[in-house]
Design a protein around this motif. Sequence first.
Motif, short mmCIF file in Angstrom:
data_model
loop_
_atom_site.label_atom_id
_atom_site.label_comp_id
_atom_site.label_asym_id
_atom_site.label_seq_id
_atom_site.Cartn_x
_atom_site.Cartn_y
_atom_site.Cartn_z
N ARG A 30 -4.77 -0.71 -4.66
CA ARG A 30 -4.74 -0.04 -6.34
C ARG A 30 -5.51 0.06 -6.79
O ARG A 30 -6.64 -0.09 -7.00
CB ARG A 30 -4.21 -1.92 -6.47
N ALA A 74 -1.30 8.55 -6.53
CA ALA A 74 -0.33 7.63 -6.41
C ALA A 74 0.95 7.84 -6.10
O ALA A 74 1.17 8.20 -4.06
CB ALA A 74 0.34 6.72 -7.47
N ARG A 121 -0.99 2.00 -5.43
CA ARG A 121 0.45 2.38 -7.14
C ARG A 121 -1.47 2.07 -8.25
O ARG A 121 -2.31 2.30 -7.73
CB ARG A 121 0.68 0.40 -7.20
#
Length: 293
Positions: free
Chosen positions: A211, A232, A239
């Motif tokens: 992330r 992404a 994400r």
Amino acid sequence: MRHTAAGPGRPADRLRAPDRAVLAPFPAVDTLICADLDGTLVPPSPPTPDMARHTADLRELCGRLTAHPRLALVCVTGRRALNAREILDSPLWVAGVHGAESLAPYAQEALPHPRSVPHLPAVRRVARLIRELALCPPEMHIEDKEVVLAVHHARLPADRAASRLSRLARLGRASGMEVVAGRGWTELRPPGSPHKGDAVAEMVRRWRPRRLVVAGDDHGDLAMFEAADRLAEEGSIERAVCVAVRGPGADPECLRRARVVLEGPDACRSWFRGLAHSLATGGGARLDVPARH
Ligand SMILES: O=P(O)(O)OC[C@H]1O[C@H](O[C@H]2O[C@H](CO)[C@@H](O)[C@H](O)[C@H]2O)[C@H](O)[C@@H](O)[C@@H]1O
């Protein structure tokens, strides 16, 4: 002249690598945070009267975030990297001058980006010409960042700054440089100079996070938002969360595009503190909640 962290060749003790420290650079992390400095982690210049409080809080936050084994924090700033480290007072990775230089946590010198290196003589030449031709009016100040030249004109209204900048911009363009305007500054940059999005992509390659959180407030920070979304989309990260910080002069496009909007650097620091807590307690759930505080 090169900046050093605390006098020539002497980094401040707190920024010295601990004895026998095993420096394992870039272990893969769960979450990588790339955060702008002015306007995001601390109020934009000029310093506010309670700057000492912001600085102390920021130092505590950096310590907390960098101690977390599943988290990496990088400061991505328009400032020179060593100047940013003085403000952060913490041994972080810093991508300075929008990514045109980088500073490792305990290094004493920032390294210019490989794309910037061939242009260093041209930047020096333009800086010398500006001095010799006395092209910089007294109300402005030229900051020689070696990889780019920044003209600071925050004390002038935009229309007066524009008329005074025209000769500097002409000289820069005649030397093949690009002219990029920011909040109270205008930079003369060599062609192809890295931007903050390049810095984010580079840090993702190094840390391989699942992330990515990018935080900013200014127009130049949009490049981080764009890079995060692209990384992404192409699957380099699972994400991306774009965080915008509202404040005087914050870029409206930044605020519009962000998934999380926070009210000023105080709120930004406490949001990061909550993120660190959530990760420490097995979460990360905080990233799943769309927030407009
Ligand atoms: O990318 P950031 O971390 O947001 O840094 C942006 C610039 O911050 C500093 O400029 C600011 O302070 C100057 C006075 O110290 C002021 O003249 C300018 O208008 C402000 O934006 C820094 O000096 C610049 O190098 C950074 O690019």
